[in-house]
Every structure is written in C-alpha cells, then in structure tokens.
Scaffold this motif. Structure first.
Motif, PDB file in Angstrom:
ATOM      1  N   GLY A  49       0.793  -1.207   0.000  1.00  0.00           N
ATOM      2  CA  GLY A  49       0.000   0.000   0.000  1.00  0.00           C
ATOM      3  C   GLY A  49       0.827   1.258   0.000  1.00  0.00           C
ATOM      4  N   GLU A  50       0.177   2.356   0.288  1.00  0.00           N
ATOM      5  CA  GLU A  50       0.810   3.660   0.199  1.00  0.00           C
ATOM      6  C   GLU A  50       0.662   4.378   1.524  1.00  0.00           C
ATOM      7  OE1 GLU A  50       0.558   6.016  -3.396  1.00  0.00           O
ATOM      8  OE2 GLU A  50      -0.640   7.406  -2.227  1.00  0.00           O
ATOM      9  N   GLY A  51       1.791   4.752   2.116  1.00  0.00           N
ATOM     10  CA  GLY A  51       1.765   5.488   3.369  1.00  0.00           C
ATOM     11  C   GLY A  51       0.983   4.754   4.443  1.00  0.00           C
ATOM     12  N   LEU A 330     -15.535  -2.443  -3.111  1.00  0.00           N
ATOM     13  CA  LEU A 330     -15.850  -3.790  -3.555  1.00  0.00           C
ATOM     14  C   LEU A 330     -17.353  -3.980  -3.465  1.00  0.00           C
ATOM     15  CD1 LEU A 330     -12.796  -3.928  -2.828  1.00  0.00           C
ATOM     16  CD2 LEU A 330     -13.171  -6.302  -2.136  1.00  0.00           C
ATOM     17  N   VAL A 331     -17.957  -4.420  -4.572  1.00  0.00           N
ATOM     18  CA  VAL A 331     -19.406  -4.615  -4.632  1.00  0.00           C
ATOM     19  C   VAL A 331     -19.700  -6.019  -5.131  1.00  0.00           C
ATOM     20  CG1 VAL A 331     -21.538  -3.902  -5.792  1.00  0.00           C
ATOM     21  CG2 VAL A 331     -19.925  -2.172  -4.989  1.00  0.00           C
ATOM     22  N   ASP A 332     -20.535  -6.748  -4.389  1.00  0.00           N
ATOM     23  CA  ASP A 332     -20.941  -8.090  -4.799  1.00  0.00           C
ATOM     24  C   ASP A 332     -21.690  -7.988  -6.122  1.00  0.00           C
ATOM     25  OD1 ASP A 332     -22.810 -10.430  -5.045  1.00  0.00           O
ATOM     26  OD2 ASP A 332     -21.820 -11.032  -3.194  1.00  0.00           O
ATOM     27  N   ALA A 333     -21.179  -8.673  -7.154  1.00  0.00           N
ATOM     28  CA  ALA A 333     -21.737  -8.527  -8.494  1.00  0.00           C
ATOM     29  C   ALA A 333     -23.100  -9.183  -8.650  1.00  0.00           C
ATOM     30  CB  ALA A 333     -20.768  -9.122  -9.524  1.00  0.00           C
ATOM     31  N   GLU A 334     -23.445 -10.131  -7.783  1.00  0.00           N
ATOM     32  CA  GLU A 334     -24.744 -10.784  -7.859  1.00  0.00           C
ATOM     33  C   GLU A 334     -25.769 -10.086  -6.972  1.00  0.00           C
ATOM     34  OE1 GLU A 334     -26.800 -15.205  -7.226  1.00  0.00           O
ATOM     35  OE2 GLU A 334     -24.672 -14.901  -6.825  1.00  0.00           O
ATOM     36  N   LYS A 335     -25.379  -9.803  -5.731  1.00  0.00           N
ATOM     37  CA  LYS A 335     -26.302  -9.184  -4.785  1.00  0.00           C
ATOM     38  C   LYS A 335     -26.356  -7.661  -4.904  1.00  0.00           C
ATOM     39  CE  LYS A 335     -25.510 -12.914  -1.446  1.00  0.00           C
ATOM     40  NZ  LYS A 335     -25.002 -13.260  -0.095  1.00  0.00           N
ATOM     41  N   LEU A 336     -25.365  -7.086  -5.604  1.00  0.00           N
ATOM     42  CA  LEU A 336     -25.293  -5.636  -5.775  1.00  0.00           C
ATOM     43  C   LEU A 336     -25.271  -4.925  -4.431  1.00  0.00           C
ATOM     44  CD1 LEU A 336     -27.726  -5.263  -8.809  1.00  0.00           C
ATOM     45  CD2 LEU A 336     -25.223  -5.300  -8.845  1.00  0.00           C
ATOM     46  N   ARG A 337     -24.385  -5.376  -3.580  1.00  0.00           N
ATOM     47  CA  ARG A 337     -24.192  -4.790  -2.256  1.00  0.00           C
ATOM     48  C   ARG A 337     -22.717  -4.491  -2.026  1.00  0.00           C
ATOM     49  NH1 ARG A 337     -27.805  -9.097   1.286  1.00  0.00           N
ATOM     50  NH2 ARG A 337     -29.877  -8.490   0.469  1.00  0.00           N
ATOM     51  N   VAL A 338     -22.447  -3.393  -1.328  1.00  0.00           N
ATOM     52  CA  VAL A 338     -21.076  -3.046  -0.965  1.00  0.00           C
ATOM     53  C   VAL A 338     -20.558  -4.059   0.046  1.00  0.00           C
ATOM     54  CG1 VAL A 338     -19.591  -1.324   0.120  1.00  0.00           C
ATOM     55  CG2 VAL A 338     -21.435  -0.597  -1.405  1.00  0.00           C
ATOM     56  N   THR A 339     -19.379  -4.617  -0.225  1.00  0.00           N
ATOM     57  CA  THR A 339     -18.814  -5.630   0.679  1.00  0.00           C
ATOM     58  C   THR A 339     -17.472  -5.234   1.277  1.00  0.00           C
ATOM     59  OG1 THR A 339     -17.772  -6.781  -1.185  1.00  0.00           O
ATOM     60  CG2 THR A 339     -19.974  -7.513  -0.534  1.00  0.00           C
ATOM     61  N   GLY A 340     -16.864  -4.173   0.793  1.00  0.00           N
ATOM     62  CA  GLY A 340     -15.577  -3.784   1.356  1.00  0.00           C
ATOM     63  C   GLY A 340     -15.011  -2.548   0.691  1.00  0.00           C
ATOM     64  N   PHE A 341     -13.868  -2.088   1.204  1.00  0.00           N
ATOM     65  CA  PHE A 341     -13.186  -0.923   0.667  1.00  0.00           C
ATOM     66  C   PHE A 341     -11.688  -1.084   0.882  1.00  0.00           C
ATOM     67  CE2 PHE A 341     -12.981   3.315  -0.924  1.00  0.00           C
ATOM     68  CZ  PHE A 341     -11.934   3.933  -0.273  1.00  0.00           C
ATOM     69  N   ILE A 342     -10.904  -0.701  -0.131  1.00  0.00           N
ATOM     70  CA  ILE A 342      -9.446  -0.805  -0.071  1.00  0.00           C
ATOM     71  C   ILE A 342      -8.846   0.583  -0.277  1.00  0.00           C
ATOM     72  CG2 ILE A 342      -7.383  -1.855  -1.075  1.00  0.00           C
ATOM     73  CD1 ILE A 342      -9.215  -4.060  -2.216  1.00  0.00           C
ATOM     74  N   LYS A 343      -8.109   1.073   0.685  1.00  0.00           N
ATOM     75  CA  LYS A 343      -7.410   2.347   0.540  1.00  0.00           C
ATOM     76  C   LYS A 343      -6.233   2.172  -0.417  1.00  0.00           C
ATOM     77  CE  LYS A 343      -9.140   5.598   3.350  1.00  0.00           C
ATOM     78  NZ  LYS A 343      -9.429   6.988   2.923  1.00  0.00           N
ATOM     79  N   THR A 344      -6.080   3.116  -1.351  1.00  0.00           N
ATOM     80  CA  THR A 344      -4.944   3.041  -2.273  1.00  0.00           C
ATOM     81  C   THR A 344      -4.126   4.333  -2.222  1.00  0.00           C
ATOM     82  OG1 THR A 344      -6.327   3.795  -4.128  1.00  0.00           O
ATOM     83  CG2 THR A 344      -6.117   1.406  -3.789  1.00  0.00           C
ATOM     84  N   GLY A 345      -4.696   5.459  -2.654  1.00  0.00           N
ATOM     85  CA  GLY A 345      -3.974   6.723  -2.639  1.00  0.00           C
ATOM     86  C   GLY A 345      -4.875   7.854  -3.075  1.00  0.00           C
ATOM     87  N   GLN A 346      -4.405   9.087  -2.924  1.00  0.00           N
ATOM     88  CA  GLN A 346      -5.194  10.269  -3.255  1.00  0.00           C
ATOM     89  C   GLN A 346      -5.681  10.220  -4.711  1.00  0.00           C
ATOM     90  OE1 GLN A 346      -5.588  11.832   0.201  1.00  0.00           O
ATOM     91  NE2 GLN A 346      -5.781  13.453  -1.298  1.00  0.00           N
ATOM     92  N   GLY A 347      -6.983  10.426  -4.865  1.00  0.00           N
ATOM     93  CA  GLY A 347      -7.544  10.536  -6.203  1.00  0.00           C
ATOM     94  C   GLY A 347      -7.573   9.250  -6.992  1.00  0.00           C
ATOM     95  N   ALA A 348      -7.873   8.118  -6.356  1.00  0.00           N
ATOM     96  CA  ALA A 348      -7.950   6.835  -7.059  1.00  0.00           C
ATOM     97  C   ALA A 348      -8.861   6.972  -8.282  1.00  0.00           C
ATOM     98  CB  ALA A 348      -8.473   5.753  -6.126  1.00  0.00           C
TER      99      ALA A 348
END
Length: 455
Positions: A49-51, A330-348
C-alpha cells in the motif's frame, strides 16, 4: 544502496509466496498454466500500500469467498461441474490477438482534452508519430465492439471521430450528443454513450451511431462501467452524486441504485430523470476545474466520486475507484451490495487488470502513484511512485503485459511503467489535458468499450 538491495531481495522472496497464497485461495492448481510470454504483474511491497493506507481493507461484509475461488459462484442447474476457475479475462492473454486486428500496427492513441487533439505514439520507440485535430474536448479513445475502429469521444464537440487502426488516421466525425464515454453491449447490437452532463445512457446503432433509445438516470454524472459475468447487467458509476447504477441492458431498466455514502442498495421506488447537475458540476465538466492541487490536498466536490469500474476475474466482485475516498470499493456482483473498501492513494481513478489476471493496477491521480492490488488477497501488495510526482489518469496495459501506459492529466505527458518491477521507464510529452488513452491493438475477442475492456 545496501538497504535498496535488501528491499529488492525481500521483494524477490515475497512475490512467489504471494503467488502460492493466491494459488491456494483460487484453487488454481487445477487450472490452465499462465500463457507463454506473460510477465510478472508487479513487485510485492514489504509494507504494502501507500503510506498509512498499506494493507488496510475491510473484510467482505457478507462473508463471501475470496476472489478466484471457483466455489464462490454456484453452478447453473444442470450444468457440468466446473473443473477450472472462472476467468472473464481468459481471452486477454499475451499473443491472443483476434484475426480482426491482424496487421494493425502497435500504437498508443492519446486524446488531449485541452488541446482538442489526438497524439499517436509508437510504443516500441516511444516516439510521437503524429498529432491531429479533432472536435472539442476529446475524453477517451474507444475500440469498437468488432475491433475494427477506434472512436474518439469529443465531449463538448458532440461528436465521435473514427480512427482507422491500420493507418492511425482520423475519418469524418459523426454527430452524437454529449459522448463523454462509450461502451458496447456484449452482443455487439448497441453502442452505449455515457452522456455525463445530460445524466443519460443513450443506446446507439454501433455502426452508424444513430440514436435508438435514451434512458434518464436516477443519478448525476454517469461516466464509467463494466458488465456482470453473464453480460446482462451494466454497473455504472455516477461521479457527481456518489451512486452506482445497475442497469438491465436487455430490458432497459434500472435494477438497483447503490448509495456509496451509506452503502445502501435501493431496488424499489427509484426516481428517473429527476436529477440535475449543479452549476459547479457543470463548470467542472466544461472546464475540468478540479485541479491537481485540490485533489492532492483532499478538497473534493463530494464525499464520494466513483470513477472507473472493473469486474474481478472470477466474476464475483466489482471494483470501483473512488476519487474522493482515495481507494476502491468492492461490490458483490450478484447481490449488488457493498462488501468492502481498499485504501490506495489520493484521487484513485483508473483500474486495469494484469494480463495474468492476478492483480489490479489502480492509478492514484492526486498521489502521483499506482497501487497494485492482489485479487486473491484483496489488498495492496505494492505502490509505484512517479519520481517528482504526477497525475496518472486513464490508460491501458500493453498487449504483452509488460507495460502500463497512463495519461498524465495535469502534466501534459504520458507515463510508461514496467509492470515487472514498477519502474517508470518513460515520460512522453503530448498535448494539454491528456485523458483516456488507448493502447491498441490488445488481446480479446470483442470490445466492451472505454479505453479497452475486452472479453
């Protein structure tokens, strides 16, 4: 120097360990071997990851299986047992060019939004071959569904300019209203125009580009998307309202609206055509006034500003870059529900799948970096930084997988990364405001649009 050598030795040890972990998680032991000529997807970082964001990711809220696990997707009734893992990018391997692109020279086409030009680059020599004028504010260069034409999306010029990939020269523009971005239905019957300022999804004839049908969106700023593995649902991001919209393409109806502010999914009572862009949003679309400094310091228009969308190789999860949250949903492609989030960097911003389907490259436009996310681990495993900073935006992976090309939106350049070690190997001067560049040709049987989503 000794510390650098030690770090590289750690990378060399960690990469195979991550590969073994990914293989175990995705049941890859019974799958096909990597395509000949495929290259390492990226270096593994000891910190990840970053920072402060390294390795930080929320676990799937519904306890779903890790991407790559073939058992995560139930088999259809009566279908034969699956013996190898699903990979929607199986036809995008090095060397798998379609006969339709035979003879096309390798080129990189860069739309310069502020110069109203397209720059053509030879990727072997890194030399600019030509620059030609197009209509106002070209945003993306998009391969057609049949792979035979490249379309320049002239957003403010309300037109599409065709390019012949054999010669690299433009043809006569076709009038199309508000073509910020362009996609194609998987059956090739329709072109899909993301009319961002009009908050519409327009269905066009894919050859003549004549309008057939318009869908008004229950959100603001529709601009990027991808399809589910069954190719029936089109998940689109709406930058200015912070929503995702799931569209049944055949029925031409909204299946669901996901609000990224609270993670809720609405399936009933959806209001169509009731949204209008604010004056500030219209100003940003007209002049791109959300500058690099504002993004770098976190001064965003909205709390959520979803951008690029990519389906995971196993088809279970959508990855959505969020420029305001500085990471990937991260969104479940079948249920269309948010399942997670991944921090990457400013302005992804932009999302690109490696040729071996192991990792996702995330361009961080505000941070001047690229985060490498493992699909199997669902977390960053490396960060590639541009020396002196930059503004990496949209682009694509070379046909052999060895290079990642990205536009430098606020710097008038194109960046070229070596995907084997993450080094920046070239910085090429182009016009002002380079945006959705296309590396072409690329492997795949047909194009779903944007700067190159192939199946």
């Amino acid at each position: 120097m000794q510390r650098l050598r030690s770090r590289r030795r750690r990378h060399a040890v960690l990469v195979p360990l991550i590969g073994l972990a990914a293989c175990a998680l995705s049941a890859c032991g019974g799958g096909p071997a990597p395509a000949p000529g495929s290259l390492p997807a990226g270096r593994a970082s000891a910190t990840g990851g970053e920072g402060p964001y390294g390795g930080m990711t929320s676990a799937p809220a519904d306890g779903s299986a890790v991407p790559g696990d073939a058992s995560a997707r139930p088999a259809r009734p009566g279908a034969a047992p699956r013996t190898t893992p699903m990979d929607v990018y199986a036809h995008d391997r090095p060397g798998m060019l379609s006969p339709a692109v035979a003879g096309f020279p390798e080129r990189v086409y860069v739309p310069n939004s502020e110069s109203d030009t397209v720059t053509v680059i030879d990727p072997r020599t890194y030399q600019v071959l030509r620059t030609f004028k197009v209509d106002r504010r070209p945003q993306h260069v998009v391969p057609s569904w049949d792979l035979k034409t490249l379309w320049v999306n002239n957003n403010d010029g309300n037109s599409l300019t065709p390019i012949d990939p054999m010669t690299g020269k433009p043809g006569k523009p076709v009038s199309v209203d508000d073509p910020y971005n362009l996609y194609f239905t998987p059956d090739g019957r329709n072109a899909l125009v993301m009319a961002e300022r009009e908050n519409r999804l327009d269905f066009l004839d894919p050859h003549t580009m004549r309008l057939q049908h318009s869908m008004h969106m229950p959100c603001r700023g529709i601009n990027h998307a991808d399809f589910t593995v069954d190719e029936k649902t089109f998940l689109a991001s709406c930058e200015f309202s912070g929503h995702l919209v799931a569209i049944d393409i055949e029925a031409r109806k909204i299946r669901a609206v996901i609000d990224l502010a609270d993670g809720t999914t609405q399936r009933k009572g959806i209001q169509y055509g009731t949204t209008r862009n604010s004056r500030m949003e219209r100003d940003i679309m007209a002049h791109d006034r959300m500058g690099h400094d504002s993004m770098r310091h976190g001064r965003m228009l909205n709390a959520n500003m979803p951008q690029d969308v990519k389906l995971s190789p196993d088809g279970t999860t959508f990855y959505i870059a969020d420029m305001a949250k500085h990471g990937v949903w991260l969104v479940d492609a079948e249920k269309l529900r948010v399942t997670g989030f991944i921090k990457t960097g400013q302005g992804a911003h932009g999302l690109y799948v490696s040729r071996d389907s192991q990792v996702l490259y995330v361009s961080n436009r505000g941070a001047g970096s690229v985060t490498v996310v493992s699909f199997a681990l669902r977390r960053p495993i490396d960060t590639w930084r541009i020396p002196g900073g930059g503004s990496p935006d949209m682009g694509g992976v070379s046909a052999d997988g060895s290079r990642l090309w990205l536009s430098g939106r606020y710097d008038g350049v194109v960046y070229v990364f070596d995907t084997g070690n993450g080094n920046l190997v070239r910085k090429i001067n182009v016009g002002a405001g380079p945006h959705g560049l296309a590396v072409y040709p690329q492997p795949g049987r047909y194009s779903l649009g944007h700067t190159g989503i192939f199946r």
